[in-house]
Scaffold this active site. Sequence first.
Site, PDB file in Angstrom:
ATOM      1  N   ARG A 161       1.166  -1.146  -0.287  1.00  0.00           N
ATOM      2  CA  ARG A 161       0.125   0.108   0.079  1.00  0.00           C
ATOM      3  C   ARG A 161       0.899   0.909  -0.230  1.00  0.00           C
ATOM      4  O   ARG A 161       1.593   1.314   1.068  1.00  0.00           O
ATOM      5  CB  ARG A 161      -0.735   0.257   1.479  1.00  0.00           C
ATOM      6  CG  ARG A 161      -1.761   1.565   1.120  1.00  0.00           C
ATOM      7  CD  ARG A 161      -2.832   0.888   2.541  1.00  0.00           C
ATOM      8  NE  ARG A 161      -3.863  -0.029   2.128  1.00  0.00           N
ATOM      9  CZ  ARG A 161      -5.207   0.412   2.234  1.00  0.00           C
ATOM     10  NH1 ARG A 161      -5.154   0.910   3.607  1.00  0.00           N
ATOM     11  NH2 ARG A 161      -6.580  -0.215   2.235  1.00  0.00           N
TER      12      ARG A 161
ATOM     13  N   HIS B  53      -7.466   1.016  -6.446  1.00  0.00           N
ATOM     14  CA  HIS B  53      -7.450  -0.510  -5.433  1.00  0.00           C
ATOM     15  C   HIS B  53      -8.241  -0.956  -5.770  1.00  0.00           C
ATOM     16  O   HIS B  53      -9.334  -2.327  -5.745  1.00  0.00           O
ATOM     17  CB  HIS B  53      -8.481   0.376  -4.466  1.00  0.00           C
ATOM     18  CG  HIS B  53      -8.040   0.271  -3.479  1.00  0.00           C
ATOM     19  ND1 HIS B  53      -7.656  -1.421  -2.745  1.00  0.00           N
ATOM     20  CD2 HIS B  53      -8.952  -0.032  -1.829  1.00  0.00           C
ATOM     21  CE1 HIS B  53      -7.915  -1.527  -1.691  1.00  0.00           C
ATOM     22  NE2 HIS B  53      -8.913  -0.427  -0.872  1.00  0.00           N
TER      23      HIS B  53
ATOM     24  N   GLN C 199      -9.645  -4.275  -3.779  1.00  0.00           N
ATOM     25  CA  GLN C 199     -12.074  -4.312  -3.403  1.00  0.00           C
ATOM     26  C   GLN C 199     -12.134  -4.347  -4.330  1.00  0.00           C
ATOM     27  O   GLN C 199     -13.744  -4.650  -4.266  1.00  0.00           O
ATOM     28  CB  GLN C 199     -11.292  -2.271  -3.055  1.00  0.00           C
ATOM     29  CG  GLN C 199     -12.727  -1.820  -2.272  1.00  0.00           C
ATOM     30  CD  GLN C 199     -12.855  -1.984  -1.076  1.00  0.00           C
ATOM     31  OE1 GLN C 199     -12.014  -2.167  -0.667  1.00  0.00           O
ATOM     32  NE2 GLN C 199     -14.400  -2.663  -1.520  1.00  0.00           N
TER      33      GLN C 199
ATOM     34  N   CYS D 137     -16.647   1.467   0.407  1.00  0.00           N
ATOM     35  CA  CYS D 137     -15.803   0.945   0.485  1.00  0.00           C
ATOM     36  C   CYS D 137     -15.403   0.722   1.812  1.00  0.00           C
ATOM     37  O   CYS D 137     -14.567  -0.641   2.746  1.00  0.00           O
ATOM     38  CB  CYS D 137     -14.051   1.046   0.003  1.00  0.00           C
ATOM     39  SG  CYS D 137     -13.627   2.764  -0.280  1.00  0.00           S
TER      40      CYS D 137
ATOM     41  N   ARG E 224     -13.112  -8.949   1.256  1.00  0.00           N
ATOM     42  CA  ARG E 224     -11.859  -8.748   0.580  1.00  0.00           C
ATOM     43  C   ARG E 224     -10.933  -9.695   1.561  1.00  0.00           C
ATOM     44  O   ARG E 224     -10.687 -10.617   0.848  1.00  0.00           O
ATOM     45  CB  ARG E 224     -10.938  -8.317   1.420  1.00  0.00           C
ATOM     46  CG  ARG E 224     -11.745  -6.397   1.186  1.00  0.00           C
ATOM     47  CD  ARG E 224     -11.825  -5.588   0.389  1.00  0.00           C
ATOM     48  NE  ARG E 224      -9.995  -5.457  -0.378  1.00  0.00           N
ATOM     49  CZ  ARG E 224      -9.700  -5.268   0.502  1.00  0.00           C
ATOM     50  NH1 ARG E 224      -9.974  -3.944   1.273  1.00  0.00           N
ATOM     51  NH2 ARG E 224      -8.392  -4.991   0.236  1.00  0.00           N
TER      52      ARG E 224
HETATM   53  N1   CP Z   1     -11.544  -0.844   2.157  1.00  0.00           N
HETATM   54  C1   CP Z   1     -10.176  -0.520   2.538  1.00  0.00           C
HETATM   55  O1   CP Z   1      -9.099  -0.832   1.678  1.00  0.00           O
HETATM   56  O2   CP Z   1     -10.241   0.032   4.103  1.00  0.00           O
HETATM   57  P1   CP Z   1      -8.874  -0.159   5.334  1.00  0.00           P
HETATM   58  O3   CP Z   1      -8.390   1.088   4.265  1.00  0.00           O
HETATM   59  O4   CP Z   1      -8.736  -0.270   5.915  1.00  0.00           O
HETATM   60  O5   CP Z   1      -7.610  -1.026   4.327  1.00  0.00           O
HETATM   61  N1  NVA Z   2      -9.529   6.445  -1.414  1.00  0.00           N
HETATM   62  C1  NVA Z   2      -9.507   5.789   0.415  1.00  0.00           C
HETATM   63  C2  NVA Z   2     -10.103   4.451  -0.192  1.00  0.00           C
HETATM   64  C3  NVA Z   2      -9.801   4.162   1.182  1.00  0.00           C
HETATM   65  C4  NVA Z   2     -10.080   2.727   1.543  1.00  0.00           C
HETATM   66  C5  NVA Z   2      -8.373   6.347   0.148  1.00  0.00           C
HETATM   67  O1  NVA Z   2      -7.431   5.985  -0.808  1.00  0.00           O
HETATM   68  O2  NVA Z   2      -7.885   6.950   1.259  1.00  0.00           O
END
Ligand code: CP
Ligand code: NVA
Length: 313
Positions: free
Chosen positions: A100, A127, A130, A262, A290
């Site tokens: 990430r 993402h 997701q 999400c 997930r």
């Molecule tokens: N939806 C999602 O990716 O959540 P987190 O940021 O908690 O991993």
């Molecule tokens: N769009 C959001 C998604 C979090 C899961 C972000 O990038 O923070």
Amino acid sequence: MSSKDFLSISNLDSQRLYSLITSAVELKAEGWSSLLSEKTIALLFEHPSTRTRISFEMAMRQLGGHCIYLSPDEVGLGKRESVPDVAQVLSRCVNAIVARTLSHKTLDVLAENASVPVINALSDMEHPCQALADLLTIYEKKNMLEGITLAYVGDGNNVASSLVLATSLAGMNFRIASPPGYQISEEILHKAREYADETGSEIFCTEDPKEAVRGADVVYTDTWTSMGQEEEAEQRRRVFAGYQVNSQLLSLARGYAIMMHCLPAHHGEEVAENILYSPQSVVFDQAENRIYAQKALLAEMLGGLELPLANYH
Ligand code: CP
Ligand code: NVA
């Protein structure tokens, strides 16, 4: 998977996407196994996470494998050590890197320098994990994907970008309502339109949430301020003020429409609290799924699992 890595939904084709969803359904029913008993993955995170971390950890446990979590401060990607060096070191120690990153470019450099697969656990561009879980959830709720219309209300961000690619690959219709200056990038839209031309689905972009939601089967929203954009939060609250998913907006969708997010959600901002906890909301199913979407991905990428022939068209 043709690419070594999974950085974008565009690493899949339509057949692979359907096969992963099919495999996820099977693995969810199957429970635990020892398919990845000799495999370990690194979870390399530059941002916080609840769902992504726990779902990768549970996916690996359920497949008999292991995870090593490396927190944002621990590794100091590009600060304490160069990204190419981290990629090479991790490649000597683990079987895959789930990362990430603040910038998608970091993922590209990791992938170029790693001999093991790199999986995108969220970047500023996409993402994709997701989106896999989201399509699994829609399939479970609607018993099909092709022809389903998903309306996305809000920021044309990483989540929206993976969704437009995934829905168009799956033959679903995608509508998005975003304010000027906050739309999905032209590059992503261009690719998604190519997929839509092949699958016969439709992509529609508007500034008007009502126009997007009217008659939709699925209404999706996400935070107005993504991780890394915290300094813009006040301005974004003003810009997105008319983009809340609430009872009034949701009433324009089909009667049996589902509401998706999400998570994490900002109650009273992008989604009204009563909608988040309404019977139409499937946000916690998405979170759980997930695990199973990622089990399918990991089983294929690391376990040599032959993907089943997709039969959901
Ligand atoms: N939806 C999602 O990716 O959540 P987190 O940021 O908690 O991993
Ligand atoms: N769009 C959001 C998604 C979090 C899961 C972000 O990038 O923070």
